[in-house]
Scaffold this motif. Structure first.
Motif, PDB file in Angstrom:
ATOM      1  N   GLY A  78       0.792  -1.228   0.000  1.00  0.00           N
ATOM      2  CA  GLY A  78       0.000   0.000   0.000  1.00  0.00           C
ATOM      3  C   GLY A  78       0.824   1.278   0.000  1.00  0.00           C
ATOM      4  N   THR A 102       3.345   0.050  -6.803  1.00  0.00           N
ATOM      5  CA  THR A 102       2.718  -0.255  -8.093  1.00  0.00           C
ATOM      6  C   THR A 102       2.300   1.024  -8.807  1.00  0.00           C
ATOM      7  OG1 THR A 102       1.995  -2.431  -7.373  1.00  0.00           O
ATOM      8  CG2 THR A 102       0.736  -1.422  -9.169  1.00  0.00           C
ATOM      9  N   THR A 103       1.745   1.951  -8.061  1.00  0.00           N
ATOM     10  CA  THR A 103       1.326   3.220  -8.666  1.00  0.00           C
ATOM     11  C   THR A 103       2.531   3.925  -9.286  1.00  0.00           C
ATOM     12  OG1 THR A 103      -0.453   3.416  -7.029  1.00  0.00           O
ATOM     13  CG2 THR A 103       0.176   5.435  -8.200  1.00  0.00           C
TER      14      THR A 103
HETATM   15  P1  ADP Z   1       1.686  -1.024  -3.391  1.00  0.00           P
HETATM   16  O1  ADP Z   1       1.934  -1.494  -4.782  1.00  0.00           O
HETATM   17  O2  ADP Z   1       2.896  -0.471  -2.720  1.00  0.00           O
HETATM   18  O3  ADP Z   1       1.022  -2.065  -2.547  1.00  0.00           O
HETATM   19  P2  ADP Z   1      -0.306   0.724  -4.587  1.00  0.00           P
HETATM   20  O4  ADP Z   1       0.425   1.605  -5.515  1.00  0.00           O
HETATM   21  O5  ADP Z   1      -1.060  -0.412  -5.180  1.00  0.00           O
HETATM   22  O6  ADP Z   1       0.665   0.226  -3.447  1.00  0.00           O
HETATM   23  O7  ADP Z   1      -1.345   1.605  -3.778  1.00  0.00           O
HETATM   24  C1  ADP Z   1      -0.979   2.829  -3.137  1.00  0.00           C
HETATM   25  C2  ADP Z   1      -2.232   3.451  -2.524  1.00  0.00           C
HETATM   26  O8  ADP Z   1      -3.113   3.865  -3.569  1.00  0.00           O
HETATM   27  C3  ADP Z   1      -3.033   2.511  -1.652  1.00  0.00           C
HETATM   28  O9  ADP Z   1      -3.538   3.232  -0.559  1.00  0.00           O
HETATM   29  C4  ADP Z   1      -4.142   2.047  -2.564  1.00  0.00           C
HETATM   30  O10 ADP Z   1      -5.311   1.733  -1.812  1.00  0.00           O
HETATM   31  C5  ADP Z   1      -4.384   3.259  -3.429  1.00  0.00           C
HETATM   32  N1  ADP Z   1      -4.858   2.896  -4.778  1.00  0.00           N
HETATM   33  C6  ADP Z   1      -4.215   2.066  -5.635  1.00  0.00           C
HETATM   34  N2  ADP Z   1      -4.892   1.985  -6.800  1.00  0.00           N
HETATM   35  C7  ADP Z   1      -5.986   2.780  -6.671  1.00  0.00           C
HETATM   36  C8  ADP Z   1      -7.084   3.132  -7.529  1.00  0.00           C
HETATM   37  N3  ADP Z   1      -7.169   2.645  -8.776  1.00  0.00           N
HETATM   38  N4  ADP Z   1      -8.008   4.003  -7.051  1.00  0.00           N
HETATM   39  C9  ADP Z   1      -7.906   4.486  -5.805  1.00  0.00           C
HETATM   40  N5  ADP Z   1      -6.909   4.210  -4.945  1.00  0.00           N
HETATM   41  C10 ADP Z   1      -5.952   3.375  -5.354  1.00  0.00           C
END
Ligand code: ADP
Ligand code: MG
Length: 389
Positions: free
Chosen positions: A48, A52-53
């Protein structure tokens, strides 16, 4: 061997942020970093935190809310999203293969989209299967559901590399396979990268994986804040904050074993070896003569097959069925950490193989213990020379 040229390009993130619609807090806030051409850079951090983002903003599966990302000096908005993604390999957990396409069709997707000729695509598919260690004859026409998890990941990597992109993004690609397969896939990736020298951004939440694979590690906190960005050795030796220290965790000297490879230490060469087609009587004679109890049986291509105890020999008809098969071994590319595990599982020493699975020697517990005590003493690990005994 010739130096392999770098085929990767630099990536630069400048003040990149992402606010998802409807979320009050930013998912990624003001991240700037330089990812050097031809290196593997690992994003590691808790679930979280925005790994990934951040990664998906590089190939614009997610559009940044603010900031700029350049790839090879070019703004990644200068191409349209689909075009951009054909120049960037992307591999994810569970491989993300198209279930209704064969292995070959999966690998051919991007070259096909790029308009390569049929012959060129076909040749490339064979080359890629070979590269990731899958026999083309066996796997070409299989469907993904008929592959093991590890094989699916290999196809995923082959697909990501098919169009020879300078940049490869990998999001927890080995997260869903068992630990032994994961170790093998990691070794393969390092072998590939030594040849290909792509720029690879690799996401994981496993710090050991980061240490093993990374030229550099970015330890990320909430909103992808960079807590430390450095080489694995520097982070292990000097964690920048308590949070990073917590992530590095206990047993730092054990982790340092992850930084060293079997090829870095002196292997033991004293095992008595025999070919499958030699007679049991001949091996008995050799063992007797040299006062030893065990022999290692190799096949016709020098690949280790079995350990045979002198007691097994009188009852055995051929060496191909005497003693017990070798189930666990390491390669010269494996980390000393993997070697330690194999040694502990095998009781004292582990068989080491080199190219084409050929026998290279054995590694024993004393070699690993010497290395640990040298690391503790802060010295360069000594190379063991010769072996008494
Ligand atoms: P990681 O890959 O480190 O687990 P992410 O990049 O998936 O983290 O997520 C970072 C944050 O953004 C988290 O709080 C997640 O809930 C939020 N998030 C990820 N994708 C989305 C989305 N499509 N819409 C809203 N919030 C998102
Ligand atoms: Mg993620």
């Amino acid at each position: 061997m010739a130096e392999h040229t770098v085929s990767g390009v630099d990536i630069e993130l400048e003040h990149v942020s992402k606010n998802y619609p409807g979320q009050r807090a930013a998912a990624v806030e003001d991240v700037s970093m330089h990812i050097p051409a031809g290196e593997i850079v690992i994003f590691v951090g808790p679930s979280g935190c925005g790994k990934t983002t951040t990664m998906k903003m590089i190939n614009r599966l997610i559009e940044p809310s603010e900031g700029t990302i350049t790839i090879g000096g070019q703004d990644n908005r200068s191409l349209d999203g689909d075009q951009l993604r054909r120049t960037i390999g992307y591999a994810i957990q569970q491989a993300g293969l198209f279930p209704h396409m064969t292995v070959a069709q999966n690998i051919a997707v991007v070259p096909g989209l790029l308009g390569w000729s049929k012959q060129r695509v076909a040749a490339r598919v064979e080359e890629m299967l070979d590269l990731v260690g899958l026999d083309p004859g066996e796997f070409h026409d299989r469907y993904p559901r008929r592959l093991s998890g590890g094989q699916q990941q290999r196809v995923g990597v082959a697909r990501a590399l098919a169009a020879d992109p300078p940049v490869l993004l990998m999001d927890e690609p080995f997260g869903a396979v068992d630990p032994i397969t994961r170790g093998n896939l990691q070794d393969e990736l390092m072998r590939l990268q030594a040849e290909l020298r792509k720029t690879i951004v690799f996401v994981t939440h496993d710090f050991d994986e980061a240490v093993k694979l990374g030229d550099r590690i970015a330890v990320l906190g909430p909103k992808s804040t960079i807590l430390q960005y450095d080489t694995p050795d520097a982070i292990l030796a000097n964690p920048a904050t308590d949070t990073v220290a917590g992530f590095v965790g206990a047993g730092a000297s054990l982790k340092q074993l992850t930084l060293m490879r079997v090829r870095d230490v002196q292997l033991t060469q004293e095992a008595i070896t025999a070919r499958c087609d030699e007679t049991c009587a001949e091996i008995r004679r050799q063992l007797d003569e040299r006062g030893r109890t065990y022999a290692l049986v190799l096949d016709e291509r020098d690949r280790p097959q079995r350990w045979v105890h002198i007691r097994d020999l009188p009852a055995a008809r051929t060496l191909a069925e005497a003693g017990k098969p070798i189930t666990d071994w390491v390669t010269t590319q494996s980390t000393l950490r993997d070697a330690l595990e194999a040694i502990l599982a095998d009781g004292g020493s582990a068989v080491v193989t080199k190219e084409q699975g050929r026998y290279a020697g054995t590694i024993d517990i004393h070699t690993v213990m010497d290395t640990i005590s040298d690391l503790r003493g802060g010295q360069e690990p000594r190379r063991r020379t010769g072996d008494p005994a």
